[in-house]
Design a protein around this motif. Structure first.
Motif, PDB file in Angstrom:
ATOM      1  N   GLU A  91       2.989   4.106 -13.912  1.00 36.87           N
ATOM      2  CA  GLU A  91       3.888   3.006 -14.709  1.00 36.87           C
ATOM      3  C   GLU A  91       2.776   1.699 -14.589  1.00 36.87           C
ATOM      4  O   GLU A  91       3.160   1.527 -12.978  1.00 36.87           O
ATOM      5  N   VAL A  92       2.179   1.306 -15.013  1.00 37.86           N
ATOM      6  CA  VAL A  92       1.956   0.362 -14.543  1.00 37.86           C
ATOM      7  C   VAL A  92       2.217  -0.910 -16.039  1.00 37.86           C
ATOM      8  O   VAL A  92       2.902  -0.839 -17.134  1.00 37.86           O
ATOM      9  N   SER A  93       1.679  -2.248 -15.670  1.00 38.97           N
ATOM     10  CA  SER A  93       2.295  -3.622 -16.466  1.00 38.97           C
ATOM     11  C   SER A  93       2.283  -2.974 -18.749  1.00 38.97           C
ATOM     12  O   SER A  93       3.523  -3.325 -19.202  1.00 38.97           O
ATOM     13  N   GLN A  94       1.002  -2.787 -18.563  1.00 34.71           N
ATOM     14  CA  GLN A  94       0.403  -2.527 -19.686  1.00 34.71           C
ATOM     15  C   GLN A  94       0.918  -0.948 -20.638  1.00 34.71           C
ATOM     16  O   GLN A  94       0.281  -0.623 -21.436  1.00 34.71           O
ATOM     17  N   GLY A  95       1.374  -0.241 -19.723  1.00 34.89           N
ATOM     18  CA  GLY A  95       1.800   0.953 -20.355  1.00 34.89           C
ATOM     19  C   GLY A  95       1.678   2.358 -19.758  1.00 34.89           C
ATOM     20  O   GLY A  95       1.795   2.166 -18.305  1.00 34.89           O
ATOM     21  N   THR A  96       0.734   2.946 -18.932  1.00 36.45           N
ATOM     22  CA  THR A  96       0.364   4.410 -18.314  1.00 36.45           C
ATOM     23  C   THR A  96      -1.014   4.813 -17.975  1.00 36.45           C
ATOM     24  O   THR A  96      -1.663   4.887 -18.908  1.00 36.45           O
ATOM     25  N   ALA A  97      -1.042   4.178 -16.613  1.00 35.75           N
ATOM     26  CA  ALA A  97      -2.603   4.405 -15.880  1.00 35.75           C
ATOM     27  C   ALA A  97      -2.480   5.812 -14.945  1.00 35.75           C
ATOM     28  O   ALA A  97      -1.216   6.800 -14.681  1.00 35.75           O
ATOM     29  N   ILE A  98      -3.815   6.348 -15.694  1.00 39.79           N
ATOM     30  CA  ILE A  98      -3.886   8.011 -14.486  1.00 39.79           C
ATOM     31  C   ILE A  98      -5.654   7.443 -14.362  1.00 39.79           C
ATOM     32  O   ILE A  98      -6.638   7.641 -14.600  1.00 39.79           O
ATOM     33  N   TYR A  99      -5.008   7.834 -13.139  1.00 37.71           N
ATOM     34  CA  TYR A  99      -6.434   7.602 -12.518  1.00 37.71           C
ATOM     35  C   TYR A  99      -7.625   8.749 -11.721  1.00 37.71           C
ATOM     36  O   TYR A  99      -6.326   9.945 -11.043  1.00 37.71           O
ATOM     37  N   ILE A 100      -9.126   9.504 -12.130  1.00 43.13           N
ATOM     38  CA  ILE A 100      -9.390  10.533 -12.161  1.00 43.13           C
ATOM     39  C   ILE A 100     -10.844  10.033 -11.162  1.00 43.13           C
ATOM     40  O   ILE A 100     -11.146   9.420 -11.813  1.00 43.13           O
TER      41      ILE A 100
END
Length: 367
Positions: free
Chosen positions: A64-73
């Motif tokens: 979870e991040v400020s503007q939604g959901t992040a996925i690092y790849i």
């Protein structure tokens, strides 16, 4: 723009960010306003099967991040590949009823000079938080858990991450960014630790960046298993080293060794922090192979060092300003550290070469 089932893929931005970030990429699932959206744990479960070519054992996580959901790849091999990965994410989250945009994580602090910026940066070794790693290719490892740089489930790692997230919350004068270089995410203070932890687990490294009234701060959890916090040296400030020293004191029970240097502000490595006049510089890959050696050995002699209970005092006696820290740690500071970093003539006349000889066996590994 590519649109499907209420999901827009911002391929233009994804390509642009990939051109800068190259092999790493953060993807942001930004939900449509006022729509019912799946939770981050649900998205995390939905993307569990996403894999990169030749890295079939990797597992990526949603945070979870400020503007939604992040996925690092990692690795994302090209802009076209980045768009393909965004399509994989879109397909996975569409089944959950997600509507909105799949785009690239690309938050920034705002305009900053690209050159002429310097920082005091520390290279910190916390033995229990890191994983020894000889950089053996994943294909030949018996345990294939991404890059295996960090013991993310250890108490030591969690305590360090929580402390640094708290430091950012206390001292920031603006947005807090976490993630990877060129592809960072704006985070609320309570989200920072999870983003760092997941990047270290999934990718092998992570970064933290935030502004303060006295200049920008960054922290790099490096791919070699070292923690590199740094504070910008703003023009006209003679006390820029002081806040970094305070951080080192606060962290003292959690690490085994630290060295401080004056470097260019930005992306640094253990080798760049430990590089100075007249000394061998550690080679980055070798720094991953035996972290435990740092409990009793040091890779050289530096203007500012924090030593643990297993380290002998620096010589010559009386030359160093010694500041006691918690848990038996103590910081050794040379007179006028800024002078030390500019010329060998400021090294102590007695004791310097003796220390070099005492560490010869260790230095031999790193040359």
């Amino acid at each position: 723009m590519d649109e499907r089932s209420g999901i827009t893929i911002d391929s233009v931005k994804i390509r642009q960010v990939n051109a800068d970030a190259t092999f790493t990429q953060g993807f942001l699932c930004a939900p449509s306003p006022a729509s019912h959206q799946p939770s981050t744990p649900d998205i995390d479960a939905a993307i569990a099967e996403i894999r990169m070519p030749d890295y079939s054992d990797q597992r990526f996580h949603a945070v979870e991040v400020s503007q939604g959901t992040a996925i690092y790849i990692f690795p994302v091999s090209s802009p076209n590949h980045a768009v393909e990965v965004a399509g994989m994410i879109a397909e996975a989250v569409a089944a959950l009823g997600f509507t909105g945009t799949i785009t690239a994580c690309s938050d920034k602090l705002g305009p900053r000079p690209r050159t002429g910026r310097y920082a005091y940066s520390a290279a910190i070794c916390a033995v229990d938080a890191a994983v020894d790693n000889s950089m053996t290719p994943l294909h030949f490892r018996s345990v294939k858990n991404n890059w295996d740089s960090w013991a993310v489930e250890s108490a030591a790692f969690k305590d360090i991450v929580d402390l640094l997230a708290g430091w950012a919350k206390t001292h920031t004068s603006g947005a807090i960014l976490a993630g990877l270089h060129f592809t960072m995410s704006r985070c609320e203070p309570h989200q920072v630790a999870e983003v760092i932890s997941r990047c270290c687990e999934d990718i092998g490294w992570a970064e933290l960046l935030f502004p303060t009234a006295n200049g920008d701060w960054y922290v790099l959890f490096s791919g070699e298993g070292w923690i590199l916090p740094g504070t910008e040296i703003k023009a006209g400030r003679a006390d820029a080293l002081e806040p970094l020293a305070r951080l080192l004191k606060d962290m003292a029970p959690l690490y085994d060794y630290a060295a401080v240097a004056r470097v260019h502000f930005g992306l640094v490595t253990p080798g760049s922090v430990m590089s100075q006049w007249g000394l061998h510089s550690p080679d980055d890959p070798e720094l991953t192979a035996n972290h435990a050696a740092m409990r009793s050995s040091v890779p050289g002699i530096f203007a500012v060092q924090v030593l643990g209970t297993g380290h002998a005092d620096l010589r010559p006696e009386g030359f160093w300003q010694v500041t006691p820290f918690n848990s038996g740690r103590r910081m050794f500071t040379a007179p006028n550290p800024d002078d030390w970093w500019t010329s060998t003539k400021h090294f102590p006349a007695v004791g310097f070469h003796a220390l070099m000889e005492a560490n010869k066996a260790l230095l031999f590994k790193w040359t």
